[in-house]
Motif scaffolding. Sequence first.
Motif, mmCIF file in Angstrom:
data_model
loop_
_atom_site.group_PDB
_atom_site.id
_atom_site.type_symbol
_atom_site.label_atom_id
_atom_site.label_comp_id
_atom_site.label_asym_id
_atom_site.label_seq_id
_atom_site.Cartn_x
_atom_site.Cartn_y
_atom_site.Cartn_z
ATOM 1 N N GLU A 120 0.825 -1.204 0.000
ATOM 2 C CA GLU A 120 0.000 0.000 0.000
ATOM 3 C C GLU A 120 0.862 1.258 0.000
ATOM 4 O O GLU A 120 0.507 2.261 -0.633
ATOM 5 N N ASN A 123 1.842 1.924 -3.362
ATOM 6 C CA ASN A 123 0.688 2.106 -4.254
ATOM 7 C C ASN A 123 0.560 0.981 -5.279
ATOM 8 O O ASN A 123 0.263 1.219 -6.450
ATOM 9 N N GLU A 125 -1.613 -1.487 -6.583
ATOM 10 C CA GLU A 125 -3.040 -1.798 -6.563
ATOM 11 C C GLU A 125 -3.354 -3.155 -7.183
ATOM 12 O O GLU A 125 -4.371 -3.768 -6.863
#
Length: 318
Positions: A120, A123, A125
Amino acid sequence: MNDRKQPFFLGSLIMITAALTNSALAEPTNPQQVQHRTVKVNGLDIFYREAGPQDAPTVLLLHGFPTSSHMFRNLIPELADKYHVIAPDYPGFGNSSAPPVDEFDYSFANLANVMEQFTEQLNLEKYSLYLMDYGAPVGFRLAVKHPERVDTLIIQNGNAYAEGLDNPFWEPIKAYWKNPVPEQGNKLRSLLTLGATKWQYTHGVRNPSVISPDTWGHVQPLLDRPGNQEIQLALFLSYGSNPALYPQWQEYLRTHQPPTLIVWGKNDQIFPAAGAYPYKRDLNNLEFHLLDTGHFAIEEEGQTIAQLMRSFLCRQTD
């Protein structure tokens, strides 16, 4: 040099140096070159290797015991022309922080929590997961919690079934699960010696001369750090929490049907081929390869694994 010429000379030298520096800074970094980075996660330094275009499909490589992201040092450049490749070190391994056992919970649940926060923070995803040895219980926890983030699975000697854990290697570890007293744990310290580390790398390989001594030369000094044996004993004990979750992981496979590539060293005595076959029960989109090598299949069959991954990922993520 004439004093009157020095200011002009020095000024010209400064301008030339600045121009060269600005040119170097402006020149884009080769995305295929492996970068060695560290990020803070809950106060811990988490080291990771990264290469490839940031906008390409991400491949998250999760290492096994007793190594680190070092095991992927040759694989990363093989993928980095087309994929964004990231390989972290867990706490207690490689170049990441290794707080003592009384300051950090060395459990697979907590390693997964740290890796979740790591993804996270970067980033990430969506990603394909490479699961090897300890990478399997870490990665399956991530997949069950966030199935929407998983593009594909690449599984190399990583268990999600009881089959494959019924062998002599696991007997003293299972005894520790049943009776977690120091005397029982001390019997496992032999698994942390140089002889045991070399055995993991060389047993079951066709040609031992292709296995670089840089492998155990990297791993063993880290295992020998003060307090690290206690870290590893804590994780041996925590591994007992994984089989109870196997039904949950199998349900994830049946429900979400992630496209999966298996590249398994069939001569491994820790996670033998018996642990690979059950994946066929639950997965419809499965590419299955047993390789004639040992536990760290990537050391002897790295080129083969890279080629199989490129072909598989091209079909599934491009």
